[in-house]
Scaffold this active site. Structure first.
Site: not given
Length: 782
Positions: A217-219, A481
């Site tokens: 995922g990511s921020n 996300n």
């Protein structure tokens, strides 16, 4: 190099030398790839070229210099040749999920149409094709070096080490397009056979992309002029991707004087920066909640399980007989044949555990909006040439080439952007849509009625850009996300089409931590955020679950029933813990082992979710509910027992169990898991007596912070696993050793790398390309 097969790189042919000097010079300029590479500290290449083909050439060469084995392994995968070299039963990674080699090979030999993809690139995406062909030439140029084997210890001499073609690189890019769609159904594709015929592989149960957000995922965060010290934009990008395999990032600076100047990181095999910055704007991406695919339930013609009914008329499934070369036990190579069944919607898939069956009445077909995406390179080229956040958004809407990501951006004028302009099917997911038969789960794939042509979205354009969520602002935006209906503590985007993501639902703890941390920084700086304070949102490793849980645990630990051993010691450790996931944090391991057993407890929160307060609800452990108290006590005892059995003290520091193994020793890795709400994700395996399993780490990968001061760009970052995938090179772990310290690398951009004291080596590479019957090469360090 034993086993290395390389297209020859020859001296200038006599036919070229027979012309006049001027004609030779003109042909040389026209038919030559040229690139200058300034290798800076940490193995970061600054690549300068005069055109896109030469830029691709320099980029392919630079990537292969540090990752040739990894790239060639990926090429083996997309060629569908893993079974040939490693047998049909070994594990492959066609995307983010494991599958057998046989399943992977059948997928890549059947799922794409390489002829159609190449024709589309050559006809409609000429710039992209120049980058692809140049990239392949650059890889081969590196492989032709006499010393190439010394850089390829993990694969030198393997039979699959050979030159690559532009089509190979094209297929590597096609693989990346379906990471959040088709590749998850690799095993289900192999398993699809009509009733009465044997099924070859059960494979892993396919899951929607959003189910992987606990690790992959990511921020991303953007701060605008209204809240930054210097009244410019600040961008923080924090993708969480695998530390091993084909989706490792690679840092680079790409320059075509007067046309392109971009720095950042790209996924392996991709010829352009994916996450990065130029002089005017910086951007990052996060995994989107949008559904890239749907399933279609087929009603079959009685007596003919390979015919399905559309508008009452039977349509035969087409078939493709796939030949897969397979390594046999005696060392020979045989062939396994497999038939893939294809409908107007896409291939037939079978996944029994997901309810996707094929009997004499029904079957299921898989439709993928990313299967033929040839616009990704065009899209990232347009992003790289953007002049502002607004201009970047315009480019997203014009090209519509992003595969499965949101975009967060900030520019030097202080305007910021959050948008999901990725490609999703034009499907209205509502109860009154007769085409909708079922949604497998809240985030699962939609099942559509395959008996009527009006439900077939594959014959139409994707969901219009006009209804995709996007906002330009000068305050703050973030994404961790969840669907982007929440963009900061105050602003909401409504309505969002359901197929893009759920609105008004509970946020994951990581999103709530993001909102909390942003508000903390705004309050601490009095709306004068700097790049350092923005970066600390991720790098301070706060544990959001601890923020929510530990006040109640303090109360619970004061009860007489917790006074006896071993609960009393466990309570002392938890209460003394700094509530962070940093290498020296004592109590982080105990809390993790405790908390991962708790979240699904019924009635756990006394305050329910409120869509008007998504950043703070649900909250407050329901200690007044006896069953909750008992479950908390039991979970803590289980955590204590787990650590005791593997002989770790309850206050074991995180560094003792969460680390990356290298040839020069273990390196502690900060961060936590999705269920802890830690922004700096560190996805490891189960806890053993040697620590958390670390053979396939997933988490913070490329991290960048970009801002401007009086129009001067300042960028810093880190690639947590280093530039090279070869364990015996210094660039495998040099940045990993910096990572736990919280220090970032200065990403030199404004100044010439040639004048930088950190530059360690310079190369000029040159090659005649195929419009001539001969080629020339030169390479010299300066």
């Amino acid at each position: 190099m034993r086993g290395l097969k390389i297209v020859s790189v020859l001296a200038v042919g006599t036919s070229m030398l027979c012309g006049s000097p001027s004609s030779v010079d003109a042909a040389s300029a026209r038919n030559r790839y040229d690139a200058d590479i300034q290798w800076a500290e940490y193995g970061i290449p600054h690549i300068t070229a005069r055109d896109l083909g030469s830029l691709g050439f320099g980029t392919g060469y630079a990537y292969a210099s540090l990752n040739a084995c990894l790239l060639l392994d990926t090429v083996m995968t997309v060629r569908g040749e893993r079974s040939r070299y490693y047998g049909p039963d070994a594990d492959a990674m066609p995307g983010f999920q494991k599958a057998s080699n046989l399943a992977s090979d059948v997928f890549f030999r059947s799922y794409f149409d390489p002829d159609a993809l190449e024709n589309d690139y050559r006809t409609h995406h000429v710039d992209a094709w120049q980058l692809i062909t140049g990239y392949a030439a650059g890889v081969n140029y590196f492989l032709s070096r006499k010393d190439a084997a010394t850089h390829m210890h993990s694969c030198a001499g393997r039979p699959w080490v050979h030159s690559v073609s532009p089509r190979d690189i094209m297929m590597v890019i096609a693989q990346k397009a379906v990471l959040a769609s088709g590749s998850a159904f690799t095993g289900a594709l192999l398993n699809a056979a009509p009733p009465g015929q044997p099924r070859m592989d059960n494979g892993p149960v396919p899951e929607p992309a959003s189910s992987h957000a606990g690790s992959i995922g990511s921020n991303a965060y953007a701060f605008g002029a209204a809240v930054t010290k210097y009244k410019t934009g600040i961008l923080v990008g924090n993708p969480h991707f695998p530390w091993e395999g084909s989706n490792r990032f690679f840092e680079m600076h790409q320059i075509i004087p007067g046309k392109l100047d971009v720095m950042g990181a790209a996924l392996g095999g991709f010829p352009l920066v994916n996450i990065g910055f130029n002089h005017d704007v910086a951007w990052s991406h996060t995994l989107s909640t949008g559904q890239r695919f749907t399933l279609f339930r087929l009603m079959l013609e009685p007596g003919h399980p390979d015919h399905y009914l559309v508008d009452g008329k039977p349509e035969p499934m087409s078939t493709r007989l796939i030949d897969v070369p397979v390594l046999e036990k005696d060392g020979g190579v045989g062939t396994i044949q497999h038939t893939v069944y294809i409908t107007r919607f896409g291939p037939v898939v079978v996944a029994q555990k997901r309810g996707l069956t094929w009997d004499d009445k029904t079957a299921f077909a898989f439709a993928d909006s990313e299967r033929g995406n040839t616009r990704m390179i065009d899209q990232w080229l347009r992003i790289a040439q953007s002049h502002s956040s607004g201009d970047l958004l315009d480019g997203l809407k014009e090209i519509r080439g992003l595969p499965w990501v949101n975009t967060i951006a900030a520019d030097r004028h202080g305007k910021i952007l959050l948008a999901d302009e990725s490609i999703v099917p034009d499907v209205n997911v509502t109860q009154n849509n007769p085409c909708i038969l079922k949604v497998l789960s809240d985030t699962g794939p939609v099942i559509l009625d395959g008996t009527t042509a009006r439900c077939d979205w594959t014959r139409h354009s994707p969901l219009s850009a006009s209804v995709m969520p996007a906002i330009l602002s000068d305050t703050t935006v973030f994404n961790s996300n969840d669907a982007p209906w929440v963009v900061n503590s105050n602003d909401r985007l409504k309505p969002i089409p359901v197929i893009v993501g759920p609105s008004d639902g509970p946020l994951r703890m990581r999103s709530r931590m993001s909102m909390t941390a942003i508000q903390q920084r705004l309050a601490e700086t009095h709306n004068a955020v700097t790049s350092q304070t923005a970066a600390s949102i991720v790098l301070d490793d706060q544990n959001y679950a601890a923020r929510e849980v530990m006040p109640a645990m303090e109360q619970l630990c004061g009860d007489p029933e917790f006074a006896a051993q071993p609960l009393s010691t466990a309570c002392k450790v938890l209460l003394a813990w700094d509530r962070r996931n940093q290498p020296d944090s004592k109590g982080a391991v105990l809390f993790r082992e405790f908390w991962q057993r708790v979240p699904k407890t019924p009635q756990i929160w006394s305050v329910s979710f409120n869509p008007d307060a998504p950043g703070t609800t649900p909250n407050t452990l329901a200690l007044s509910v006896p069953a909750v108290r008992e479950h908390l006590k039991a979970a803590l005892l289980e955590a204590v027992d787990t650590l005791g059995k593997i002989h770790f003290p309850l206050d074991v520091p995180l560094s003792a169990v969460q680390y990356r193994s290298t040839l020069k020793g273990n390196i502690p890795i900060p961060g936590g898991r999705e269920f802890e709400g830690t922004l700096n994700i560190a996805g490891f395996g189960n806890l053993t007596d040697h620590g958390y399993r670390n053979h396939s780490i997933v988490g913070t990968s490329y991290f960048q912070v970009v801002t401007w001061d009086a129009d001067k760009l300042h960028a810093s970052g880190i690639l947590a696993y280093g530039q090279s995938s070869e364990p015996d090179t210094p660039y495998y772990s040099d940045q990993t050793r910096l990572f736990p310290t919280g220090k970032l690398i200065d990403l030199s951009f404004e100044r010439s790398p040639k004048s930088s004291s950190t530059t360690s080596r310079q190369e000029h590479i040159s090659l005649f390309h195929p419009t001539s019957s001969s080629v020339e090469s030169s390479s010299h360090p300066e």
